[in-house]
Design a protein around this motif. Sequence first.
Motif, short mmCIF file in Angstrom:
data_model
loop_
_atom_site.label_atom_id
_atom_site.label_comp_id
_atom_site.label_asym_id
_atom_site.label_seq_id
_atom_site.Cartn_x
_atom_site.Cartn_y
_atom_site.Cartn_z
N ILE A 77 42.06 45.40 51.64
CA ILE A 77 41.87 46.05 50.94
C ILE A 77 42.80 47.44 50.50
O ILE A 77 42.93 47.91 49.23
CB ILE A 77 40.38 46.38 50.10
N GLN A 78 42.02 48.03 51.66
CA GLN A 78 42.84 49.58 51.45
C GLN A 78 44.74 49.06 51.45
O GLN A 78 44.82 50.43 50.65
CB GLN A 78 42.79 50.42 53.00
N LEU A 79 45.00 48.40 52.23
CA LEU A 79 46.47 48.29 52.01
C LEU A 79 46.90 47.56 50.78
O LEU A 79 47.94 48.34 50.60
CB LEU A 79 47.16 47.13 53.18
N MET A 80 45.82 46.59 50.01
CA MET A 80 46.72 46.20 49.01
C MET A 80 46.44 47.17 47.78
O MET A 80 47.62 47.49 46.87
CB MET A 80 45.09 45.63 48.08
N HIS A 81 45.51 47.98 48.02
CA HIS A 81 45.55 49.23 47.54
C HIS A 81 46.72 50.09 46.60
O HIS A 81 47.04 50.24 46.00
CB HIS A 81 44.12 50.58 47.24
N THR A 82 46.80 51.05 48.10
CA THR A 82 48.09 51.78 48.17
C THR A 82 49.67 50.69 48.08
O THR A 82 50.45 51.53 47.26
CB THR A 82 48.39 51.63 50.32
N MET A 83 49.61 49.11 48.30
CA MET A 83 51.35 48.85 47.91
C MET A 83 50.81 48.49 46.33
O MET A 83 52.12 48.94 45.39
CB MET A 83 50.63 47.17 48.13
N LEU A 84 49.36 48.57 45.59
CA LEU A 84 49.60 48.75 44.48
C LEU A 84 49.52 49.93 43.56
O LEU A 84 50.53 50.57 42.79
CB LEU A 84 48.47 48.31 43.57
N ASP A 85 49.07 50.94 43.93
CA ASP A 85 49.58 52.59 44.46
C ASP A 85 50.98 52.61 44.32
O ASP A 85 52.07 53.84 42.93
CB ASP A 85 49.42 53.53 44.90
N GLN A 86 51.86 52.75 45.31
CA GLN A 86 53.14 52.67 45.67
C GLN A 86 54.38 51.92 44.17
O GLN A 86 55.42 52.22 44.17
CB GLN A 86 53.41 52.06 47.02
N SER A 87 53.98 51.10 44.09
CA SER A 87 54.59 50.64 43.44
C SER A 87 54.27 50.44 41.58
O SER A 87 54.54 50.16 40.55
CB SER A 87 54.21 48.69 42.99
N GLY A 88 53.80 51.49 41.63
CA GLY A 88 52.76 52.21 39.82
C GLY A 88 51.68 50.26 39.53
O GLY A 88 51.73 50.67 38.21
N ASN A 89 51.57 49.77 40.31
CA ASN A 89 50.86 48.49 39.63
C ASN A 89 48.86 49.00 40.02
O ASN A 89 49.13 48.55 40.34
CB ASN A 89 51.11 47.77 39.56
N GLN A 90 48.70 49.57 39.16
CA GLN A 90 47.14 49.23 39.23
C GLN A 90 46.09 48.09 38.69
O GLN A 90 46.73 48.03 37.87
CB GLN A 90 46.55 50.82 38.84
N PRO A 91 45.22 48.07 40.34
CA PRO A 91 44.95 46.53 39.26
C PRO A 91 43.71 47.43 37.97
O PRO A 91 42.91 48.51 38.47
CB PRO A 91 44.23 46.08 40.48
N ALA A 92 43.23 46.05 37.08
CA ALA A 92 42.36 46.78 36.08
C ALA A 92 40.62 46.61 37.26
O ALA A 92 40.55 46.22 38.14
CB ALA A 92 41.81 45.82 35.10
N ALA A 93 40.49 48.44 36.19
CA ALA A 93 38.60 48.22 37.53
C ALA A 93 37.80 46.92 37.22
O ALA A 93 37.56 46.90 36.07
CB ALA A 93 38.10 49.89 36.74
N THR A 94 37.09 46.36 38.19
CA THR A 94 36.26 45.77 38.49
C THR A 94 35.11 45.56 39.26
O THR A 94 34.99 47.18 40.08
CB THR A 94 37.32 43.85 39.44
N LEU A 95 34.11 45.38 39.52
CA LEU A 95 32.92 46.03 40.25
C LEU A 95 33.03 45.66 41.52
O LEU A 95 32.77 47.03 41.70
CB LEU A 95 31.60 44.20 40.02
N GLU A 96 33.75 45.06 41.73
CA GLU A 96 34.64 45.03 43.49
C GLU A 96 35.59 46.14 44.25
O GLU A 96 35.54 46.67 45.24
CB GLU A 96 35.40 43.61 43.83
N THR A 97 36.08 46.73 43.06
CA THR A 97 37.23 48.31 43.50
C THR A 97 36.22 49.05 43.00
O THR A 97 36.59 49.89 43.32
CB THR A 97 38.31 47.55 42.18
N VAL A 98 35.72 49.17 42.09
CA VAL A 98 34.89 50.52 42.01
C VAL A 98 33.48 50.36 43.49
O VAL A 98 32.76 49.85 42.99
CB VAL A 98 34.24 50.54 40.17
N LYS A 99 33.87 52.51 43.24
CA LYS A 99 32.45 51.97 44.62
C LYS A 99 31.93 53.25 44.82
O LYS A 99 32.05 54.19 43.87
CB LYS A 99 33.69 52.60 45.64
#
Length: 138
Positions: free
Chosen positions: A116-138
Amino acid sequence: MRAKVTVLIATAVGIGLCSLSPALSEQQHQHHQPEPAGENEAADAFSASMKAAMEKMHAGMMSVPETGNPDRDFLAQMIPHHQGAVDMAKAVLVSTKDPQIRNLAQSIITEQTYEIQLMHTMLDQSGNQPAATLETVK
């Protein structure tokens, strides 16, 4: 002749009773075996936790808007999917005493959390943020 008929009838009745015996025996076991105290409650709690984790996971995956970018969409949808696996593994850790299941569940938590952390990092590096969902909001 009458003796042969009596033997045949007795044999047929005996065979019929023998074939019913396992069914009757099974029915008696179902009605007379006491269930261990608390086992149903634990199973019900586990079932409820698993259902809640799966519903949350599916809702999270379905709430991610598709952008047409397969890389971004894959990562964004896999984050809630992996979080669902983590939630399910946590649920079984509360319920099981089996060392193999506990080890597997702990491995799932460790590996999926890292991914999960790796996928967030990959999205950050590509400038593609996922939409905030229940699972991504901590």
